[in-house]
Design a protein around this motif. Structure first.
Motif, PDB file in Angstrom:
ATOM      1  N   VAL A  14       1.156  -1.191  -0.010  1.00  0.00           N
ATOM      2  CA  VAL A  14       0.133   0.036  -0.110  1.00  0.00           C
ATOM      3  C   VAL A  14       0.949   1.100  -0.005  1.00  0.00           C
ATOM      4  CG1 VAL A  14      -1.576   1.413   1.336  1.00  0.00           C
ATOM      5  CG2 VAL A  14      -1.857  -1.175   1.319  1.00  0.00           C
ATOM      6  N   LYS A  97      -0.934  -0.989  -4.246  1.00  0.00           N
ATOM      7  CA  LYS A  97      -2.181  -1.539  -5.003  1.00  0.00           C
ATOM      8  C   LYS A  97      -3.264  -0.431  -4.617  1.00  0.00           C
ATOM      9  CE  LYS A  97      -0.810  -5.428  -6.827  1.00  0.00           C
ATOM     10  NZ  LYS A  97      -0.956  -5.505  -8.320  1.00  0.00           N
ATOM     11  N   LEU A  98      -3.021   0.080  -3.430  1.00  0.00           N
ATOM     12  CA  LEU A  98      -4.040   1.199  -2.936  1.00  0.00           C
ATOM     13  C   LEU A  98      -3.270   2.290  -2.774  1.00  0.00           C
ATOM     14  CD1 LEU A  98      -6.016  -0.676  -0.268  1.00  0.00           C
ATOM     15  CD2 LEU A  98      -7.187   0.133  -2.315  1.00  0.00           C
ATOM     16  N   TRP A 120     -11.051  -3.563   2.453  1.00  0.00           N
ATOM     17  CA  TRP A 120     -10.685  -3.816   0.864  1.00  0.00           C
ATOM     18  C   TRP A 120     -10.625  -5.235   0.602  1.00  0.00           C
ATOM     19  CZ3 TRP A 120      -5.925  -4.533  -2.119  1.00  0.00           C
ATOM     20  CH2 TRP A 120      -6.407  -4.232  -3.686  1.00  0.00           C
ATOM     21  N   LYS A 125     -11.098  -7.105  -2.909  1.00  0.00           N
ATOM     22  CA  LYS A 125     -10.220  -6.255  -3.625  1.00  0.00           C
ATOM     23  C   LYS A 125     -10.794  -5.620  -4.903  1.00  0.00           C
ATOM     24  CE  LYS A 125      -5.913  -9.104  -2.517  1.00  0.00           C
ATOM     25  NZ  LYS A 125      -4.933  -9.922  -3.005  1.00  0.00           N
ATOM     26  N   ILE A 127     -11.686  -2.528  -7.526  1.00  0.00           N
ATOM     27  CA  ILE A 127     -11.510  -1.301  -7.885  1.00  0.00           C
ATOM     28  C   ILE A 127     -12.420  -0.251  -7.136  1.00  0.00           C
ATOM     29  CG2 ILE A 127     -11.083   0.385  -9.911  1.00  0.00           C
ATOM     30  CD1 ILE A 127     -10.793  -2.111 -11.809  1.00  0.00           C
ATOM     31  N   CYS A 129     -12.861   3.196  -4.144  1.00  0.00           N
ATOM     32  CA  CYS A 129     -12.524   4.269  -3.223  1.00  0.00           C
ATOM     33  C   CYS A 129     -12.871   4.058  -1.798  1.00  0.00           C
ATOM     34  CB  CYS A 129     -13.220   5.695  -3.498  1.00  0.00           C
ATOM     35  SG  CYS A 129     -13.173   7.021  -2.407  1.00  0.00           S
ATOM     36  N   TYR A 178      -7.673   5.121  -2.795  1.00  0.00           N
ATOM     37  CA  TYR A 178      -8.096   4.665  -4.145  1.00  0.00           C
ATOM     38  C   TYR A 178      -7.310   3.691  -4.697  1.00  0.00           C
ATOM     39  CZ  TYR A 178      -9.890   9.651  -3.882  1.00  0.00           C
ATOM     40  OH  TYR A 178     -10.437  10.904  -3.581  1.00  0.00           O
ATOM     41  N   SER A 179      -8.063   2.566  -5.092  1.00  0.00           N
ATOM     42  CA  SER A 179      -7.233   1.672  -6.237  1.00  0.00           C
ATOM     43  C   SER A 179      -6.418   2.389  -7.213  1.00  0.00           C
ATOM     44  CB  SER A 179      -8.238   0.903  -6.851  1.00  0.00           C
ATOM     45  OG  SER A 179      -8.996  -0.172  -5.746  1.00  0.00           O
ATOM     46  N   GLU A 181      -5.803   1.373  -9.976  1.00  0.00           N
ATOM     47  CA  GLU A 181      -6.603   1.282 -11.350  1.00  0.00           C
ATOM     48  C   GLU A 181      -7.265   2.690 -11.752  1.00  0.00           C
ATOM     49  OE1 GLU A 181      -5.832  -2.913 -10.149  1.00  0.00           O
ATOM     50  OE2 GLU A 181      -6.755  -0.989  -9.167  1.00  0.00           O
ATOM     51  N   SER A 204     -14.672   6.987  -9.296  1.00  0.00           N
ATOM     52  CA  SER A 204     -15.200   6.013  -8.135  1.00  0.00           C
ATOM     53  C   SER A 204     -16.533   5.610  -8.411  1.00  0.00           C
ATOM     54  CB  SER A 204     -14.989   6.806  -6.738  1.00  0.00           C
ATOM     55  OG  SER A 204     -13.703   6.993  -6.637  1.00  0.00           O
TER      56      SER A 204
END
Length: 342
Positions: A14, A97-98, A120, A125, A127, A129, A178-179, A181, A204
């Motif tokens: 993270v 990842k986050l 999460w 997991k 995608i 917020c 946030y993810s 992605e 999001s």
């Protein structure tokens, strides 16, 4: 700078991203909040947006002295980017990842990252917020207080699209993670803006995964004047920068919506709405040649109440208009403001 964490398949890496600009009086507490995080593995990015005070030097000093388990990265923008490009630059650097975002004048609780990752992982997991409740404190408040998350979790498309249509931000931006992605799947933010929360809200909501934690994980400092408050008609340069940021943000939102796979008719309507919002906002750019007369204030006051592109309620709009023309010492302003705070 040290990183003794062992990466494993159970706990994702993270990024804790701390963004600062001219916040030397507060940055130590913000960094201490970052260093206190109990979650591992964690990379901490201390990022300064070309401050003119000692913010960056303090970051360097504290990073050099840090002996904890987290990896610490420090960076400074070549020039003052403004919030949006500052966030984008850090997202490009992030390996997590986050991305857990934090402002240089706020303080994160030590379990913030852990609580976010636990939720999460529980949700497999997505995608997403992830946001939380918040504690407000600081010099502009009589006493600190806690606010619950702005909205509960939003995990279905129909509800997400309703928020998009209402142009509503469903979280307190200071509490968000946030993810990655949500950055990688879209084009880079446009430059020149001090606004990023509206853009991240749209992304999001398009993902239909906004997860809330009903626990205050961030202490947000409320100062008398900050980068996102204190706008006045008497300071046209500052006001115009804010209007330009709103314009850029609206165009960015329309562009992101154009990339989505939502219903084609809804996509067209939402794109048109945000582009029209940008056009209407441009009408509120202030001319430097205009004298700050009583008539000019009154004309701006009326225009703002009835034509400014915002979907907030009438009373909130009225309070903002009174503040903008610098009449916030009047009885009517204090009465309405007191009523809205109840």
């Amino acid at each position: 700078m040290n990183n003794s964490s062992q990466l494993n398949n159970e706990r994702p890496l993270v990024t804790f991203a701390l963004f600062a600009y001219n916040q030397e009086q507060y940055i130590r507490e913000a960094i201490e909040g970052a260093f206190s995080q109990t979650y591992e593995p964690l990379e901490i990015i201390l990022s300064d947006d070309k401050s003119s005070d000692r913010t960056f030097e303090i970051m360097q000093e504290m990073a050099e002295k840090y002996k904890g388990p987290h990896k610490v990265i420090i960076r400074q923008s070549e020039v003052n980017f403004g919030t949006a490009l500052h966030v984008q630059a850090v997202a490009n650097l992030s390996k997590g990842k986050l991305i857990v975002v934090a402002a240089g004048d706020d303080i994160s609780e030590s379990d913030r990252c852990k609580e976010i990752v636990d939720l999460w992982l529980l949700k497999e997991k997505p995608i997403a917020c992830i946001h939380s409740a918040i504690t407000y404190f600081g010099e502009s408040l009589e006493k600190s207080f806690i606010r619950s998350p702005r909205h509960e979790s939003i995990t279905d498309q129909d509800r997400s699209l309703r928020y998009l249509k209402n142009d509503e931000i469903p979280f307190f931006a200071a509490t968000c993670a946030y993810s990655i992605e949500l950055f990688k799947n879209y084009k880079s933010f446009m430059g020149g803006s001090i606004i990023e929360d509206g853009i991240m809200s749209v992304r999001s909501l398009l993902a239909s995964q906004i997860l809330s934690i009903n626990k205050p994980l961030v202490r947000q400092r409320k100062v008398l004047e900050s980068g996102g408050t204190g706008y006045k008609l008497s300071n046209p340069e500052r006001w115009n920068r804010y209007m330009l940021s709103r314009i850029i943000s609206s165009i960015n939102q329309a562009r992101d919506i154009s990339q989505s796979n939502i219903d084609i008719n809804l996509k067209y309507n939402l794109e048109s709405y945000y582009l029209h919002k940008a056009f209407k906002t441009s009408k509120f750019i202030i001319s430097f040649s205009d004298k700050n007369t009583t008539f000019r204030k009154f004309r701006f006051f009326i225009s703002y109440i009835f034509f400014f592109p915002s979907k907030v309620g009438f009373l909130k709009r009225l309070v903002s208009a009174i503040h903008l023309v610098n009449y916030n010492e009047t009885k009517i302003y204090k009465s309405i403001y007191k009523f809205l705070k109840k």
